[in-house]
Design an enzyme around this catalytic site. Structure first.
Site, PDB file in Angstrom:
ATOM      1  N   ARG B 109       2.690  -1.307  -5.280  1.00 44.21           N
ATOM      2  CA  ARG B 109       2.552  -2.460  -6.157  1.00 44.21           C
ATOM      3  C   ARG B 109       1.174  -3.071  -5.934  1.00 44.21           C
ATOM      4  NH1 ARG B 109       7.229  -6.951  -6.313  1.00 44.21           N
ATOM      5  NH2 ARG B 109       8.477  -5.075  -6.554  1.00 44.21           N
ATOM      6  N   THR B 113      -1.972  -7.705  -9.596  1.00 44.89           N
ATOM      7  CA  THR B 113      -1.286  -7.725 -10.884  1.00 44.89           C
ATOM      8  C   THR B 113       0.225  -7.630 -10.772  1.00 44.89           C
ATOM      9  OG1 THR B 113      -1.353  -5.343 -11.058  1.00 44.89           O
ATOM     10  CG2 THR B 113      -3.250  -6.545 -11.937  1.00 44.89           C
ATOM     11  N   ASP B 207      15.859  -3.364   1.876  1.00 48.91           N
ATOM     12  CA  ASP B 207      14.743  -2.445   1.637  1.00 48.91           C
ATOM     13  C   ASP B 207      15.063  -1.107   2.292  1.00 48.91           C
ATOM     14  OD1 ASP B 207      12.340  -0.940   1.910  1.00 48.91           O
ATOM     15  OD2 ASP B 207      11.181  -2.768   1.516  1.00 48.91           O
ATOM     16  N   ASP B 210      12.401   0.399   4.695  1.00 46.31           N
ATOM     17  CA  ASP B 210      12.281  -0.338   5.956  1.00 46.31           C
ATOM     18  C   ASP B 210      13.450  -0.019   6.875  1.00 46.31           C
ATOM     19  OD1 ASP B 210       9.972  -1.466   5.185  1.00 46.31           O
ATOM     20  OD2 ASP B 210      10.735  -3.524   4.969  1.00 46.31           O
TER      21      ASP B 210
END
Lengths: 467, 215
Positions: B109, B113, B207, B210
């Site tokens: 990501r 933006t 996540d 993770d």
């Protein structure tokens, strides 16, 4: 299992239920043990046990023990034996149950902490002075033998044995003989000859009598085997459709069809065979795990919270321990995949082999973890052909206390006849099958039968590379 | 498996599957268990994904000498994982296809933006001739999956030869596929309730990368 409730044709009675019991009585020194050993040798089957009544001597009190060491204790009267316990043990064995037999020590004149566990035996040879004394005990016996040797000969044998083998002093032996052995023999042992089926004068020296006895036993055992086989055959003949609520065949998929083709191809190299069998085994085990018991919440009702902080609905937990049992050697093919899915799983093993002549299955070994009615039991065999070995295996598990409805049998290739046989004997057992074939196991080795591979055991030989 | 909508395939919801998801959803589950039980789900997804591949008839001779009319696998495959979480699914694929080729795509990501940005692509050169199993355990907004698919399409892989495997999907992500890529097969273990403001699947597993890789 409520045997009486199920229909006759759908019952499985293993050979160890109602074992053939031979009782051998006679005076001390008459040659009972030699006769028993001769029979054992002639039957020559591993599922035969020789049991001495000496194991059932009552433990002595301190006072009695002192007397015993001075040859003043009467070991030769019927009371010295715990005949009730003996009856109980023999009854339990006759019912096919796992039975513990006490071990008596003559050194300490008490029962030791050891126990002998007897299970799965087909023939029991029982020998001792009072084998035929108690009518309650004698009624469990299929063949009652009395070894009739002259008391003088018995005496001389006893003298020799006690001095040479046991290093006892002459005076003590004579005292014991005159005071206890002889009078008890005449008074209690001799009359039991009346209830014998066969009387053997002079013991094993009597070759004709021994031959007749052994021949008789062989005939009886052959009849017992024939009955067992007939019963197994009848279980496969029951005209009842397969209950697909209990028998689950893996839905056909592209991958399963492709893997089956690889596994059936005789030109598939070993490493590929092992690889693809392991893959199929994982799919089968995963399917089998759909049929064990689950509960929707933890014992303490604690909610499950996800890392996003929300309470997870629709939770599920495995209820009770999963225990695996495999039938050596084909069932072993599942174990590597099983260990990858349930790393710490306990694995019990059963060795059941079929007699190469008659096809009768025999239980050779059972090494099982502690089992109870609450465990989820997964039973593995790579192939079900006649279903006889699996039927016997399930019977062992039930004898060990597993509940029928919690047994999930997992197999890759199975014949309809084999699956029916298992289901008829144990309708509550779940059977997970990779591929169900219609091949008739009696047409073993017939080439033009499209499903002939179904009727031959080959998976284990290929998996372990012994073909 | 259950086809919940055209080309959207979900693993059959059994008690066992519920049990596996209960473990990986639980925030108290230790990493070793999270990895172990995720791997079990991944294995089921891979098997289901491979089932989408075609076969053709093949006769073989069995050890008894009989001819067996079977099938053989047709078409070459490769796996493409979206780094990092997607790599957790590579071993599950290797466990079923020993020497499978594995491509990798890194999409992250963009901090400025907040849009996904392509950083790295390594794919087998003949990928256009292969069936592609696209690996990413979570289908949330469908942003990175869409980007990965655009990369594959650029390399000449047709939509009907892409099979997207994921452990958990959001209804939003599924909708993206139904609208943008109706010919791509999506195989998912479970479809959750929705997304939160941080674009996490709810109730989800947190996540995935993770928890799997312990960061």
């Amino acid at each position: 299992m409520p045997d009486s409730l199920s229909a006759q044709a759908t019952q499985y009675i293993p050979p160890w239920k109602s074992p053939y019991i031979i009782g051998i009585a006679g005076f001390s020194g008459s040659g009972k043990t030699t006769v028993a050993q001769k029979i054992l040798q002639e039957i020559n089957e591993p599922w035969t046990v020789l049991m001495s009544m000496d194991n059932f001597y009552r433990p002595l009190t301190a006072e009695q023990r002192e007397k015993a060491f001075e040859n003043e204790f009467d070991f030769d009267k019927p009371d010295a034996l715990d005949l009730d316990l003996m009856c109980e043990c023999i009854k339990s064995l006759k019912e096919g149950k796992k039975t513990e037999i006490p071990v008596y020590s003559f050194a300490s004149h008490s029962r030791t902490n050891q126990k002998i566990t007897i299970y799965g035996v087909n023939v029991i040879i029982l020998e001792g002075l009072y084998t035929l004394y108690n009518p309650d005990l004698a009624k469990f016996m299929d063949c009652k033998v009395y070894v009739d040797t002259d008391l003088d000969i018995c005496y001389s044998r006893r003298l020799l044995r006690d001095i040479v083998e046991r290093g006892r002093d002459l005076e003590g032996i004579i005292k014991q003989w005159d005071k206890f052995v002889k009078p008890n023999s005449v008074r209690y042992v001799k009359p039991t000859m009346q209830s014998a089926d066969i009387i053997i004068p002079r013991g094993t020296d009597n070759k004709i009598a021994m031959d007749l006895l052994i021949e008789h036993i062989h005939r009886q055992l052959a009849a017992k085997s024939a009955e067992h086989l007939l019963q197994l055959k009848a279980l496969g003949k029951v005209e009842k459709p397969i209950d697909y609520n209990k028998v689950h065949v893996l839905p056909s998929t592209n991958q399963l069809e492709g893997m089956k083709t690889i596994l059936l191809d005789r030109d598939t190299p070993y490493d590929s065979f092992i690889f693809y069998f392991n893959r199929v085994a994982s799919i089968l085990i995963s399917h089998a795990l759909d049929f064990i018991e689950y509960v929707p919440s933890r014992a303490d009702n604690r909610p499950v919270i996800s890392p996003t902080g929300l309470i997870v609905k629709d939770t599920m937990f495995i209820k009770d321990e999963i225990i695996a049992v495999d039938i050596i050697r084909a069932g072993d093919c599942f174990i590597p995949s099983l260990k990858k899915m349930i790393p710490g799983v306990k694995v019990g093993k059963l060795l059941i082999q079929s007699d190469s002549r008659t096809g009768e299955p025999h239980l050779h070994t059972e090494k099982l973890p502690a089992l109870n009615t609450d465990c989820n039991l997964l039973l593995f065999d790579a192939q079900v052909i006649s279903g006889a070995a699996a039927t016997m295996a399930i019977k062992v598990l039930l004898d060990y206390g597993v509940s029928e409805e919690r047994v999930v049998m997992c197999t890759y290739l199975a014949t309809e006849a084999g699956v029916k046989r298992i289901s008829n004997a144990f309708p509550k057992v779940t059977i997970v099958v990779g591929s169900l074939g219609t091949s008739d196991p009696s047409r073993k080795g017939v080439d033009h039968d499209m499903d002939s591979w179904m009727a031959n055991r080959f998976i284990d030989a290929r998996y372990f590379g012994t073909d | 498996m259950t086809e919940v909508a055209k080309n959207i395939i979900q693993l059959r919801l059994t008690n066992q599957l519920r049990c596996l998801y209960t473990i990986i959803r639980d925030e108290n589950t230790k990493r070793a268990d999270f990895v172990f039980y995720s791997d079990r789900i991944i294995r089921l997804l891979v098997e289901e994904g491979l089932n989408q591949l075609p076969t053709k008839p093949k006769n073989v001779v069995t050890p008894t000498g009989a001819t067996f009319h079977g099938y053989e696998f047709e078409g070459k495959i490769c796996g493409v994982s979206i780094i990092r979480a997607g790599e957790s699914m590579e071993q599950g694929l290797r466990d079923c296809c020993r020497s499978v080729r594995l491509g990798k795509i890194l999409i992250q990501r963009d901090e400025e933006t907040a849009m996904p940005k392509l950083f790295y692509v390594k794919l087998p050169s003949d990928i256009s001739k292969r069936y592609v199993l696209l690996l990413d355990p979570l289908l949330a907004t469908g942003g990175s999956a869409s980007m990965a698919i655009e990369v594959l399409k650029q390399k000449g892989v047709p939509d009907e030869r892409i099979i997207f495997l994921n452990v958990l999907a959001s209804p939003e992500g599924i909708k993206v596929f139904q609208e943008k890529y109706p010919k791509i097969k999506v195989i998912t273990g479970m479809i959750d309730d929705g997304l939160n403001e941080h674009k996490y699947v709810l109730p989800g597993v947190g996540d995935f990368g993770d928890r799997y890789y312990c960061v």
